[in-house]
Design an enzyme around this catalytic site. Sequence first.
Site, PDB file in Angstrom:
ATOM      1  N   LYS A  41      46.929  29.130  44.910  1.00 36.93           N
ATOM      2  CA  LYS A  41      46.952  30.363  44.127  1.00 36.93           C
ATOM      3  C   LYS A  41      48.078  30.370  43.099  1.00 36.93           C
ATOM      4  CE  LYS A  41      45.555  34.258  45.604  1.00 36.93           C
ATOM      5  NZ  LYS A  41      44.210  34.174  45.005  1.00 36.93           N
ATOM      6  N   GLY A 222      35.948  42.850  42.007  1.00 38.82           N
ATOM      7  CA  GLY A 222      34.889  41.887  41.723  1.00 38.82           C
ATOM      8  C   GLY A 222      33.868  42.419  40.748  1.00 38.82           C
ATOM      9  N   ALA A 249      38.273  31.168  42.040  1.00 39.62           N
ATOM     10  CA  ALA A 249      39.518  31.475  41.307  1.00 39.62           C
ATOM     11  C   ALA A 249      39.409  32.720  40.434  1.00 39.62           C
ATOM     12  CB  ALA A 249      39.931  30.280  40.463  1.00 39.62           C
ATOM     13  N   ALA A 250      38.433  33.571  40.703  1.00 45.53           N
ATOM     14  CA  ALA A 250      38.246  34.745  39.853  1.00 45.53           C
ATOM     15  C   ALA A 250      39.483  35.636  39.835  1.00 45.53           C
ATOM     16  CB  ALA A 250      37.026  35.538  40.316  1.00 45.53           C
ATOM     17  N   GLY A 251      40.048  35.874  41.016  1.00 46.29           N
ATOM     18  CA  GLY A 251      41.243  36.717  41.083  1.00 46.29           C
ATOM     19  C   GLY A 251      42.436  36.088  40.388  1.00 46.29           C
ATOM     20  N   ASP A 252      42.568  34.779  40.501  1.00 46.82           N
ATOM     21  CA  ASP A 252      43.666  34.082  39.833  1.00 46.82           C
ATOM     22  C   ASP A 252      43.492  34.114  38.319  1.00 46.82           C
ATOM     23  OD1 ASP A 252      44.711  33.452  42.328  1.00 46.82           O
ATOM     24  OD2 ASP A 252      43.586  31.581  42.443  1.00 46.82           O
ATOM     25  N   GLY A 287      34.733  25.359  40.976  1.00 44.54           N
ATOM     26  CA  GLY A 287      36.115  24.934  41.164  1.00 44.54           C
ATOM     27  C   GLY A 287      37.100  26.029  40.853  1.00 44.54           C
ATOM     28  N   SER A 291      37.669  26.073  36.453  1.00 43.23           N
ATOM     29  CA  SER A 291      36.895  27.223  35.967  1.00 43.23           C
ATOM     30  C   SER A 291      37.709  28.163  35.088  1.00 43.23           C
ATOM     31  CB  SER A 291      36.356  28.017  37.163  1.00 43.23           C
ATOM     32  OG  SER A 291      37.400  28.721  37.832  1.00 43.23           O
TER      33      SER A 291
END
Length: 312
Positions: A41, A222, A249-252, A287, A291
């Site tokens: 993260k 989300g 890795a959406a949150g990152d 990934g 991504s």
Amino acid sequence: MNKNILVIGSINYDLVVYTQRHPIPGETILGDRFQTFPGGKGANQAIAAARLGGHVQMVGKIGFDSFGKELSDNLNKNQVDISNVRKVKAPTGTAHITVDANGQNSIIVVPGANVTLTRQDMDALKETIQRTKLLVLQLEIPLEVVVHAIDIAYASGITILLNPAPATPIPIETLRKVTFLIPNESELALLSGIEINNFSDCRKAISHLQSLGCNQIILTRGEHGAYYFYQDNQIFAPPFDVPVVDTTAAGDAFIGGFVAAMAEDMDLHVALLRASAAGALAVTKAGAQTSLPTITELNDFLTKHKQEAKKN
């Protein structure tokens, strides 16, 4: 030149299995394919911010193994300053990720070298922390290290962003020192002690944390977008309708987008919109770091969609 974004956190090697569904306890199923990606993260958020124009320095630890070399090379390739990424006699951290046909993931992290970060390391980096503009932290490194880094930054008036993931109880006196607390719903539930089943529950949990002294909270939901809360003010960052390939890795990406924008002193509405768009772009590729969007991709995406965050 001093970097204006300092990320202290985990650096992991991701081992990813793609399968139609997640197995139930005791079950063996067949996967569709297997891939490896650079992750962690901390490193994800550092690269996310760097790709979006931020001047980023990373603090973390890796092993002397091949995973560690590949990860440090990748950070360097993405224009992240790795002068404070140290090698230690411990295996590089790994994340074991299963992604189902809907793009939803489950993750087991083996911290490895990440847990060798200490309070003493933070003391040695005190001047580096004090010179930064934005300090970014997560919870894949020892909590006492996170707490100490926050104490150092708070005493110097540094803007502090904490992503409380993976969800871990955090002393309230530490949370009060954080400028921007950015949880998702499950992390919000753990921090507040309030069960969350709907958005009304989210509001109750946010109000509870604010009553304890947490000022600015950004809740990521989300596909339902993100919300910024400060006192009685609320800003909604709308979601974007995109095909979901992998949510790893959406949150990152969201945090990287927000941090890069704030480092450039962008308006809070704009920063939230860019963060939401970065998170949306990330789920369209497989990934973690692979991504994460570039600033060109983000600007093109926003031009195409022309959405604006609005205050409710």
